[in-house]
Write a protein that holds these residues in place. Sequence first.
Motif, PDB file in Angstrom:
ATOM      1  N   THR A  84      52.433  50.005 -28.374  1.00  0.00           N
ATOM      2  CA  THR A  84      53.092  51.061 -27.604  1.00  0.00           C
ATOM      3  C   THR A  84      52.286  52.355 -27.685  1.00  0.00           C
ATOM      4  O   THR A  84      51.916  52.787 -28.778  1.00  0.00           O
ATOM      5  CB  THR A  84      54.514  51.328 -28.135  1.00  0.00           C
ATOM      6  OG1 THR A  84      55.255  50.112 -28.131  1.00  0.00           O
ATOM      7  CG2 THR A  84      55.225  52.358 -27.262  1.00  0.00           C
ATOM      8  N   ILE A  85      52.030  52.941 -26.516  1.00  0.00           N
ATOM      9  CA  ILE A  85      51.296  54.204 -26.449  1.00  0.00           C
ATOM     10  C   ILE A  85      52.150  55.244 -25.738  1.00  0.00           C
ATOM     11  O   ILE A  85      52.678  54.985 -24.647  1.00  0.00           O
ATOM     12  CB  ILE A  85      49.967  54.061 -25.678  1.00  0.00           C
ATOM     13  CG1 ILE A  85      49.143  52.888 -26.197  1.00  0.00           C
ATOM     14  CG2 ILE A  85      49.162  55.370 -25.751  1.00  0.00           C
ATOM     15  CD1 ILE A  85      48.587  53.054 -27.567  1.00  0.00           C
ATOM     16  N   GLY A  86      52.319  56.416 -26.349  1.00  0.00           N
ATOM     17  CA  GLY A  86      53.044  57.517 -25.736  1.00  0.00           C
ATOM     18  C   GLY A  86      52.225  58.798 -25.796  1.00  0.00           C
ATOM     19  O   GLY A  86      51.090  58.803 -26.272  1.00  0.00           O
ATOM     20  N   GLN A  87      52.806  59.886 -25.333  1.00  0.00           N
ATOM     21  CA  GLN A  87      52.113  61.171 -25.329  1.00  0.00           C
ATOM     22  C   GLN A  87      51.800  61.646 -26.753  1.00  0.00           C
ATOM     23  O   GLN A  87      50.777  62.297 -26.978  1.00  0.00           O
ATOM     24  CB  GLN A  87      52.987  62.230 -24.643  1.00  0.00           C
ATOM     25  CG  GLN A  87      53.231  61.977 -23.171  1.00  0.00           C
ATOM     26  CD  GLN A  87      52.420  62.898 -22.277  1.00  0.00           C
ATOM     27  OE1 GLN A  87      51.474  63.545 -22.705  1.00  0.00           O
ATOM     28  NE2 GLN A  87      52.794  62.969 -21.023  1.00  0.00           N
ATOM     29  N   SER A  88      52.668  61.316 -27.700  1.00  0.00           N
ATOM     30  CA  SER A  88      52.492  61.839 -29.058  1.00  0.00           C
ATOM     31  C   SER A  88      52.323  60.766 -30.127  1.00  0.00           C
ATOM     32  O   SER A  88      52.153  61.088 -31.308  1.00  0.00           O
ATOM     33  CB  SER A  88      53.697  62.725 -29.438  1.00  0.00           C
ATOM     34  OG  SER A  88      54.899  61.979 -29.375  1.00  0.00           O
ATOM     35  N   SER A  89      52.355  59.485 -29.735  1.00  0.00           N
ATOM     36  CA  SER A  89      52.250  58.431 -30.748  1.00  0.00           C
ATOM     37  C   SER A  89      51.581  57.178 -30.209  1.00  0.00           C
ATOM     38  O   SER A  89      51.589  56.916 -29.004  1.00  0.00           O
ATOM     39  CB  SER A  89      53.637  58.068 -31.287  1.00  0.00           C
ATOM     40  OG  SER A  89      54.446  57.533 -30.254  1.00  0.00           O
ATOM     41  N   ARG A  90      51.007  56.397 -31.143  1.00  0.00           N
ATOM     42  CA  ARG A  90      50.419  55.087 -30.853  1.00  0.00           C
ATOM     43  C   ARG A  90      50.883  54.135 -31.949  1.00  0.00           C
ATOM     44  O   ARG A  90      50.773  54.455 -33.127  1.00  0.00           O
ATOM     45  CB  ARG A  90      48.888  55.168 -30.852  1.00  0.00           C
ATOM     46  CG  ARG A  90      48.290  55.992 -29.731  1.00  0.00           C
ATOM     47  CD  ARG A  90      46.816  56.314 -30.013  1.00  0.00           C
ATOM     48  NE  ARG A  90      46.705  57.264 -31.113  1.00  0.00           N
ATOM     49  CZ  ARG A  90      45.604  57.407 -31.891  1.00  0.00           C
ATOM     50  NH1 ARG A  90      44.570  56.621 -31.703  1.00  0.00           N
ATOM     51  NH2 ARG A  90      45.581  58.307 -32.847  1.00  0.00           N
ATOM     52  N   ASN A  91      51.364  52.963 -31.542  1.00  0.00           N
ATOM     53  CA  ASN A  91      51.916  52.037 -32.526  1.00  0.00           C
ATOM     54  C   ASN A  91      51.501  50.602 -32.240  1.00  0.00           C
ATOM     55  O   ASN A  91      51.464  50.182 -31.086  1.00  0.00           O
ATOM     56  CB  ASN A  91      53.451  52.105 -32.536  1.00  0.00           C
ATOM     57  CG  ASN A  91      53.976  53.522 -32.582  1.00  0.00           C
ATOM     58  OD1 ASN A  91      54.337  54.067 -31.545  1.00  0.00           O
ATOM     59  ND2 ASN A  91      53.998  54.130 -33.750  1.00  0.00           N
ATOM     60  N   LEU A  92      51.220  49.881 -33.310  1.00  0.00           N
ATOM     61  CA  LEU A  92      50.947  48.444 -33.219  1.00  0.00           C
ATOM     62  C   LEU A  92      51.776  47.744 -34.286  1.00  0.00           C
ATOM     63  O   LEU A  92      51.746  48.139 -35.453  1.00  0.00           O
ATOM     64  CB  LEU A  92      49.466  48.147 -33.449  1.00  0.00           C
ATOM     65  CG  LEU A  92      49.100  46.654 -33.496  1.00  0.00           C
ATOM     66  CD1 LEU A  92      49.111  46.066 -32.086  1.00  0.00           C
ATOM     67  CD2 LEU A  92      47.739  46.445 -34.146  1.00  0.00           C
ATOM     68  N   VAL A  93      52.536  46.723 -33.880  1.00  0.00           N
ATOM     69  CA  VAL A  93      53.317  45.928 -34.829  1.00  0.00           C
ATOM     70  C   VAL A  93      53.013  44.456 -34.578  1.00  0.00           C
ATOM     71  O   VAL A  93      53.075  43.992 -33.432  1.00  0.00           O
ATOM     72  CB  VAL A  93      54.832  46.174 -34.685  1.00  0.00           C
ATOM     73  CG1 VAL A  93      55.597  45.390 -35.747  1.00  0.00           C
ATOM     74  CG2 VAL A  93      55.153  47.658 -34.792  1.00  0.00           C
TER      75      VAL A  93
END
Length: 203
Positions: A84-93
């Motif tokens: 998931t990529i957003g304006q203020s964060s990036r996440n990988l699960v």
Amino acid sequence: MRKRGLRLGTVLLIIVVVLVMLGGITYLARSIFNSNNGGGAPAISNNNTTGQKILTNPGKDTKITMSVRGPVVAKEKHYDVDLTIGQSSRNLVIYKDYDRKDVTKRIDLDNSPKAFSDLSLALNNNGFMTESKEEVEKNNGLCSSGQLITFKVVDGDKSQELWTTSCSANLGNFGGKGSIVVDLLLKQIPGASQAIADAKDNY
């Protein structure tokens, strides 16, 4: 004369190294998901779909996601991936079971509006939300020996979701350039490629 020959040899060596590196990046994106839909002419992005409109004018709450269901194997060997990529964060699960309770790897990073804006435009130019017409209904039994890949963009109550598989480039309603899109998304999170490769090698 000898120095000139050495200089020419050095230049040729540098050119070869650069070409190998560029080829390696493309190979990595394709090998992780076994994607077959990354070639051909550039995707036509006419900004008519909901997703394309969001990508060309993303808001502060816009999210770009890629989800991968791994091969249908024993529950101890199965893996799923959420990016998931957003304006203020990036996440990988990365999950190691069907119930998505066993998290084997998680990467959480911040992001910036400029980085997100550039990614949105790059994805749009490569058909991230370009839709093809496919009559096969998506279900978790498809492409049982490979990956079922879902791309999604969300902005408030507006969203669009497209899907494809690693078994066939013609299976699914995703009409973009698969290997380029996957490569763009993986590059947003350092270590993502290796983490997914490790999960894939262990199934």
